[in-house]
Write a protein that holds these residues in place. Structure first.
Motif, PDB file in Angstrom:
ATOM      1  N   VAL A 154       1.078  -1.174   0.017  1.00  0.00           N
ATOM      2  CA  VAL A 154      -0.344   0.126  -0.004  1.00  0.00           C
ATOM      3  C   VAL A 154       0.949   1.441   0.173  1.00  0.00           C
ATOM      4  O   VAL A 154       1.953   1.697   1.060  1.00  0.00           O
ATOM      5  N   THR A 164      -0.977   6.911   0.278  1.00  0.00           N
ATOM      6  CA  THR A 164      -2.249   6.488   0.975  1.00  0.00           C
ATOM      7  C   THR A 164      -1.459   7.811   1.605  1.00  0.00           C
ATOM      8  O   THR A 164      -0.611   7.123   2.802  1.00  0.00           O
ATOM      9  N   ALA A 191      -2.113   8.994   6.023  1.00  0.00           N
ATOM     10  CA  ALA A 191      -1.596   8.127   6.818  1.00  0.00           C
ATOM     11  C   ALA A 191      -3.371   7.954   7.669  1.00  0.00           C
ATOM     12  O   ALA A 191      -3.184   6.494   8.451  1.00  0.00           O
ATOM     13  N   GLU A 192      -4.144   8.455   7.457  1.00  0.00           N
ATOM     14  CA  GLU A 192      -4.947   8.564   8.460  1.00  0.00           C
ATOM     15  C   GLU A 192      -5.737   7.189   7.562  1.00  0.00           C
ATOM     16  O   GLU A 192      -6.404   6.670   8.731  1.00  0.00           O
ATOM     17  N   ILE A 227      -4.265   4.687   6.617  1.00  0.00           N
ATOM     18  CA  ILE A 227      -3.685   3.119   6.444  1.00  0.00           C
ATOM     19  C   ILE A 227      -4.008   2.952   7.950  1.00  0.00           C
ATOM     20  O   ILE A 227      -4.202   2.236   8.139  1.00  0.00           O
ATOM     21  N   ALA A 228      -4.155   3.978   8.620  1.00  0.00           N
ATOM     22  CA  ALA A 228      -4.674   3.887   9.999  1.00  0.00           C
ATOM     23  C   ALA A 228      -5.602   3.689  10.769  1.00  0.00           C
ATOM     24  O   ALA A 228      -6.060   2.080  11.174  1.00  0.00           O
ATOM     25  N   ARG A 229      -6.691   3.266   9.977  1.00  0.00           N
ATOM     26  CA  ARG A 229      -8.558   3.093   9.967  1.00  0.00           C
ATOM     27  C   ARG A 229      -8.350   1.616   9.353  1.00  0.00           C
ATOM     28  O   ARG A 229      -8.578   0.994  10.100  1.00  0.00           O
ATOM     29  N   ILE A 246      -5.468  -0.151   9.495  1.00  0.00           N
ATOM     30  CA  ILE A 246      -4.808  -1.264  10.954  1.00  0.00           C
ATOM     31  C   ILE A 246      -5.635  -1.317  12.108  1.00  0.00           C
ATOM     32  O   ILE A 246      -5.803  -2.190  12.462  1.00  0.00           O
ATOM     33  N   VAL A 247      -6.627  -0.182  12.406  1.00  0.00           N
ATOM     34  CA  VAL A 247      -7.156  -0.653  13.481  1.00  0.00           C
ATOM     35  C   VAL A 247      -8.659  -1.608  13.307  1.00  0.00           C
ATOM     36  O   VAL A 247      -8.594  -1.717  14.136  1.00  0.00           O
ATOM     37  N   VAL A 265       4.288  -1.662   9.124  1.00  0.00           N
ATOM     38  CA  VAL A 265       5.185  -0.075   8.358  1.00  0.00           C
ATOM     39  C   VAL A 265       6.101   0.160   7.871  1.00  0.00           C
ATOM     40  O   VAL A 265       6.723   0.444   9.385  1.00  0.00           O
ATOM     41  N   ALA A 288       5.205   4.109   4.604  1.00  0.00           N
ATOM     42  CA  ALA A 288       4.539   5.071   4.891  1.00  0.00           C
ATOM     43  C   ALA A 288       5.427   5.472   6.582  1.00  0.00           C
ATOM     44  O   ALA A 288       5.640   4.406   6.908  1.00  0.00           O
ATOM     45  N   GLU A 328       3.516   8.936  11.725  1.00  0.00           N
ATOM     46  CA  GLU A 328       2.389   9.894  11.323  1.00  0.00           C
ATOM     47  C   GLU A 328       1.170   8.687  11.609  1.00  0.00           C
ATOM     48  O   GLU A 328      -0.077   8.840  12.145  1.00  0.00           O
ATOM     49  N   VAL A 329       1.272   7.638  11.294  1.00  0.00           N
ATOM     50  CA  VAL A 329       0.362   6.410  10.986  1.00  0.00           C
ATOM     51  C   VAL A 329       0.290   6.136  12.543  1.00  0.00           C
ATOM     52  O   VAL A 329      -1.220   5.715  12.437  1.00  0.00           O
ATOM     53  N   LYS A 341      -2.038   8.410  14.717  1.00  0.00           N
ATOM     54  CA  LYS A 341      -3.423   8.449  13.680  1.00  0.00           C
ATOM     55  C   LYS A 341      -3.969   7.607  14.029  1.00  0.00           C
ATOM     56  O   LYS A 341      -5.093   6.934  15.423  1.00  0.00           O
ATOM     57  N   VAL A 342      -3.272   5.933  14.717  1.00  0.00           N
ATOM     58  CA  VAL A 342      -3.694   4.914  15.410  1.00  0.00           C
ATOM     59  C   VAL A 342      -4.068   5.118  16.340  1.00  0.00           C
ATOM     60  O   VAL A 342      -5.124   4.511  17.360  1.00  0.00           O
TER      61      VAL A 342
END
Ligand SMILES: Cc1cc2nc3c(=O)[nH]c(=O)nc-3n(C[C@H](O)[C@H](O)[C@H](O)COP(=O)(O)OP(=O)(O)OC[C@H]3O[C@@H](n4cnc5c(N)ncnc54)[C@H](O)[C@@H]3O)c2cc1C
Lengths: 269, 339
Positions: free
Chosen positions: A251, A254, A256-257, A259-261, A263-264, B305, B324, B328-329, B332-333
């Motif tokens: 990926v 993309t 960060a937000e 990607i974070a979503r 992952i969560v 990551v 990434a 940053e990631v 947000k997580v």
């Protein structure tokens, strides 16, 4: 503690961890493809044990470090080019297979015999060191068997710390489950300590130490006894590398937000 | 005859790994038609025998003398050797706990048995017991049998389902053990990090791996070790994850560089670290080199990551690689997990 310890470190060579390993079979049992050609390193946990041994010997006058290695003579010689530059030791070499498929029972028998034959060995001063398991057989069996053969009743496994008091008694920290340590005290040598990482960095190469060690290394290699070690009572049905390659989804570009979503969501699934 | 050899914990209960071994022994006994016995060492061994009385064993042997109240090589090895000999077993299955890893190969030697450790499968095939274990640190899987008895097999944790049944009355028999007179070694205690500083959680669903990238210079040319520490610790708390690390990030401490001090060698995963079992693993700022990834053998779902699209994880070692910035990631997580 007037006379210091005799610290015997058991450690041999293993394939460089960056090498690709492929099992092959032969009438003598399994082995590795191009095994004789694979570059090797000193077994990592045994290497930690060696550095801890040298550090201890430095602190306690009269102590001496022996490195007892069972491996093919020519490969041991190659290995010594680097290892001998790290810390002072006397090599005791045994010429035989260092394969991970040999049986620990046989290896222990050979190593115990080699240790027992060290001139001037005084069991009351003996600390038997080694890695808590090898990067080849990875069993964590050999040191205990050597200890039993040498009649040593006090043994420790996955050691990260050894603190010796003035009277020769010591405190040991062994790794146990859940990132904890078991702390024990022991009134003194002899003892077996199978090391995990310990706390020392790899010593830098020291050509002077190398020169000093090499004086003993060449004769030790020359007189290395041939030892027949094989698979013993173990009968291998198969050795294989199970296919584990994944189709990696990459990926890129993309936010960060996003990607974070992803992952969560994945964590919560 | 099969002996399942177990030990209790401080409180007299059996560890999960022991209950898993009971399951392995039951299924092997069924496959081979062999008689099953149980041997238990440690505090309140008889109580632990009652807890698994429904496992179908024909006899329960215990050693609960004060000498084995705490783990110690000399006394544990003596107790285990006595149980192996008294039972007359040809096959002994035992859990690969730290207590048994310290003493069972030696105990087997005393009892005239041969030991194999890190066994991940044991079953009957063509009238023989066939075991599997990994060689070369999780890189080559070997299937084998031993033409020697007694044969002691130490089972890795996380392979079998723990045995569970209502407790009953096992009528255990205490075995006689010669411990010798004086013990040079004394157990002095367990050293554990404070509950909130405990980062290694074997029962967690998720392994979170931190690599050396967290402590390296970032795009502004500066390191951000403090921020890295709070992001990682924040995440561990929110996700109840277990913390693993690469070798490089722990080595920095012994080399005296600015480092994340809550990460120790105990966290290290890989060739010279651990091989934990968790359902999922998330790697951050770690390159995914082979000596590290061999420690991921038993992690099923893997994501990473990393800033580098050509890092090791991209080479078929992870299911998903997010190219990434982990700072940053992960910030947000953490925000999302907190919300
Ligand atoms: C005998 C031997 C035994 C070994 N045993 C082990 C072992 O048990 N375990 C182990 O881990 N290693 C082991 N190694 C070392 C191994 O080969 C690697 O050197 C090590 O794993 C590298 O650690 P790393 O990936 O954390 O660091 P690096 O290789 O320094 O990688 C750092 C990564 O971080 C990434 N990064 C930097 N900043 C960011 C950011 N902001 N966001 C995202 N990504 C970022 C970079 O792209 C890079 O990929 C062993 C080596 C040897 C020789």
């Amino acid at each position: 503690m007037t006379n210091g310890f005799q610290i015997v470190v058991c450690g041999s060579l293993v394939p460089d961890p960056l090498q690709t390993l492929e099992p092959v079979s032969s009438p003598q049992g399994p082995g590795l493809k191009n095994e004789t050609m694979l570059p090797s390193v000193l077994d990592p946990w045994a290497a930690c044990a060696l550095y801890e041994a040298a550090n201890l010997a430095k602190q306690i006058p009269g102590s001496k470090v022996y490195l007892v290695s069972l491996g093919p003579k020519a490969k041991l010689q190659q290995l010594m080019m680097t290892v001998a530059q790290k810390v002072p030791f006397e090599l005791v070499a045994v010429d035989g297979s260092a394969s991970g498929f040999t049986d620990a029972q046989q290896v222990a028998e050979q190593l115990a015999a080699a240790i027992g034959a060290i001139p001037g060995l005084d069991k009351s001063r003996l600390l038997l060191f080694g890695g808590c398991s090898s990067a080849s057989r990875d069993a964590g069996v050999t040191l205990q068997l050597i200890g039993e053969r040498l009649g040593i009743q006090d043994q420790f496994t996955a050691v990260d710390e050894l603190k010796v008091a003035d009277d020769g008694s010591f405190t040991v920290k062994e790794r146990i489950e859940g990132g904890r340590y078991q702390v024990s005290t022991c009134t003194g040598a002899p003892a077996v300590l199978a090391w995990a990482t310990g706390s020392l960095p790899e010593p830098p190469n020291n050509p002077q130490v190398g020169m000093m060690n090499m004086r003993g290394v060449m004769p030790a290699l020359m007189k290395a006894r041939k030892a027949e070690v094989n698979t013993g009572a173990v009968a291998y049905a198969a050795t294989e590398i199970p296919a584990q390659k994944r189709d990696t989804r990459i990926v890129k570009d993309t936010p960060a937000e996003e990607i974070a979503r992803e992952i969560v969501e994945w964590i919560r699934r | 005859m099969i002996l399942t050899l177990l030990h209790t914990q401080d409180d007299g209960s059996l560890p999960k790994a022991a209950l898993e071994t009971v399951s392995a022994a039951i299924s092997l006994a069924q496959e081979t038609g062999a008689e099953l016995k149980v041997g238990i060492i440690g505090n309140d061994a008889a109580g632990a025998a009652n807890a698994i009385s429904a496992c179908g064993a024909s006899a329960f042997l215990t050693v609960s003398a004060p000498e084995v109240a705490s783990p110690r090589y000399a006394t544990d090895a003596a107790a285990a050797a006595a149980l192996i000999k008294t039972s007359g077993a040809e096959i002994i299955l035992a859990p690969g706990t730290s207590r048994f890893a310290r003493c069972l190969p030696g105990a087997a030697f005393r009892a005239g048995a041969q030991a194999d450790t890190h066994v991940v499968s044991v079953k009957a095939e063509g009238g023989k017991v066939v075991a599997q274990r990994w060689f070369y640190r999780q890189r080559i899987l070997g299937s084998f049998t031993r033409n020697a008895t007694p044969w002691l097999l130490m089972i890795d944790s996380g392979v079998y389902e723990p045995f569970s049944a209502a407790p009953g009355m096992a009528a255990a028999t205490e075995a006689a053990v010669e411990f010798g007179t004086e013990q040079k070694t004394k157990f002095s205690g367990i050293e554990a990090p404070a509950a909130d500083a405990q980062t290694i959680r074997p029962d967690a669903q998720l392994l979170f791996v931190a690599g050396a990238g967290w402590t390296k210079k970032q795009k502004d040319g500066q390191t951000h070790v403090g921020e890295a520490g709070s992001l990682i610790q924040g995440f561990l708390k929110l996700a109840k994850a277990s913390l693993g690390s690469s070798k490089s990030i722990v080595d920095m401490q012994s080399e005296g560089q600015e480092a994340l001090t809550f990460i120790t060698h105990m966290n290290q995963v890989g060739q010279t670290g651990s091989t934990p079992r968790h359902a999922k693993g998330l790697s951050t700022c770690c390159h995914g080199e082979e000596p590290h990834v061999v420690g991921w053998r038993f992690i099923n779902e893997r994501r990473a990551v990393n800033l580098d699209p050509n890092c090791g994880w991209a080479q078929g070692k992870a299911d998903v690689l997010y190219v990434a910035d982990a700072f940053e990631v992960m910030s947000k997580v953490n925000e999302m997990l907190q919300a």
